[in-house]
Design a protein around this motif. Sequence first.
Motif, short mmCIF file in Angstrom:
data_model
loop_
_atom_site.label_atom_id
_atom_site.label_comp_id
_atom_site.label_asym_id
_atom_site.label_seq_id
_atom_site.Cartn_x
_atom_site.Cartn_y
_atom_site.Cartn_z
N LEU A 286 2.73 -5.20 -20.55
CA LEU A 286 4.06 -4.79 -20.09
C LEU A 286 4.12 -3.29 -19.80
O LEU A 286 5.20 -2.77 -19.53
N ASP A 287 3.00 -2.60 -19.85
CA ASP A 287 2.98 -1.15 -19.74
C ASP A 287 3.62 -0.69 -18.43
O ASP A 287 3.14 -1.03 -17.35
N PRO A 288 4.69 0.12 -18.50
CA PRO A 288 5.36 0.57 -17.27
C PRO A 288 4.81 1.88 -16.73
O PRO A 288 5.28 2.36 -15.70
N GLU A 289 3.82 2.46 -17.41
CA GLU A 289 3.35 3.80 -17.05
C GLU A 289 1.86 3.80 -16.74
O GLU A 289 1.11 2.93 -17.19
N ILE A 290 1.43 4.81 -15.99
CA ILE A 290 0.02 5.04 -15.72
C ILE A 290 -0.29 6.50 -16.00
O ILE A 290 0.61 7.35 -16.06
N PRO B 10 0.79 -1.23 0.00
CA PRO B 10 0.00 0.00 0.00
C PRO B 10 0.82 1.28 0.00
O PRO B 10 0.29 2.35 -0.32
N ASN B 11 2.11 1.20 0.36
CA ASN B 11 2.94 2.41 0.38
C ASN B 11 3.65 2.64 -0.95
O ASN B 11 4.55 3.47 -1.04
N TYR B 12 3.25 1.91 -1.98
CA TYR B 12 3.79 2.10 -3.33
C TYR B 12 2.64 2.39 -4.30
O TYR B 12 1.49 1.98 -4.07
N PHE B 13 2.98 3.05 -5.38
CA PHE B 13 2.02 3.22 -6.46
C PHE B 13 1.88 1.89 -7.21
O PHE B 13 2.85 1.20 -7.45
N TRP B 14 0.66 1.58 -7.59
CA TRP B 14 0.39 0.37 -8.35
C TRP B 14 0.29 0.71 -9.83
O TRP B 14 -0.26 1.74 -10.22
N GLY B 15 0.82 -0.18 -10.65
CA GLY B 15 0.87 0.08 -12.09
C GLY B 15 -0.32 -0.47 -12.84
O GLY B 15 -1.29 -0.97 -12.26
N ARG B 16 -0.21 -0.39 -14.15
CA ARG B 16 -1.24 -0.93 -15.03
C ARG B 16 -1.27 -2.44 -14.89
O ARG B 16 -0.21 -3.10 -14.82
N VAL C 144 5.84 4.18 -13.32
CA VAL C 144 5.56 3.70 -11.96
C VAL C 144 6.84 3.35 -11.22
O VAL C 144 7.01 3.69 -10.04
N MET C 145 7.77 2.70 -11.88
CA MET C 145 9.03 2.34 -11.23
C MET C 145 9.80 3.59 -10.81
O MET C 145 10.31 3.69 -9.68
N ALA C 146 9.89 4.56 -11.71
CA ALA C 146 10.60 5.80 -11.39
C ALA C 146 9.93 6.52 -10.23
O ALA C 146 10.60 7.09 -9.34
N LEU C 147 8.61 6.49 -10.20
CA LEU C 147 7.87 7.16 -9.12
C LEU C 147 8.11 6.48 -7.78
O LEU C 147 8.33 7.14 -6.75
N ASN C 148 8.10 5.17 -7.76
CA ASN C 148 8.33 4.44 -6.51
C ASN C 148 9.77 4.59 -6.02
O ASN C 148 10.02 4.65 -4.81
N LEU C 149 10.71 4.64 -6.95
CA LEU C 149 12.10 4.88 -6.55
C LEU C 149 12.25 6.28 -5.96
O LEU C 149 13.00 6.49 -5.00
#
Length: 222
Positions: free
Chosen positions: A157-161, A91-97, A207-212
């Motif tokens: 495989l979408d890495p963005e939202i 819950p403390n991370y953004f969830w992706g597509r 999403v990965m960049a945002l969570n990092l």
Amino acid sequence: MKSALSSTKSATSTTLPPAKLAVISKVSSPGILRPALVLFVGLTVLCGVIYPLAVTGIGKVVFPDQAAGSLIMHNGTLIGSRLIGQEFFAPNYFWGRLSATSPQPYNSQASGGSNFGPSNPALIDAVKGRVDALKAADPTNTLPIPVDLVTASGSGLDPEISLAAANYQAGRVARERKLSVDTVHSLIAGLQKTPSLGFLGEPRVNVMALNLALDRQQPGAN
């Protein structure tokens, strides 16, 4: 009999003149194999060796990051690629597509969607379940749920939202990390990507960049 043979010879001579017979003989001779083989080998080297090497070389010079796979390193460890999504469920991370690839989500060797039509009961039931899961994770959130949070991407495989999908989750992430919502919104705004060429696609965030960025903002919270 002699007259018949003479007539046949005359007909053959008339049907296939000496010049045409010479052409047929030349075409059917083994000498035509050499230019054919030379052309075959030349095109193989040009299209199968020189062209791929040239394209790869140009790509490494002009687009070095993309040509190398847009890999993401964290503390000296390879953790993924900016081109391929990953599953986040804390819950403390953004969830992706969502991803419908098998046997596991975001499987780059089995890219594809669910192939469910909009009237398929299985898709409707899946969307309802995803909506319920989002509401259970953030029951006080009254924002409309963006469609990209409850449907799988075509590639899986979408890495963005979308920015709407990121902003919908901002309150939950801020609460779990004990950050202000404004801080989380600032991270989203700072990492957003604009449409390509100004009009292709829509604003979005990786999403990965945002969570990092979240982990850098609050080390030890993951």
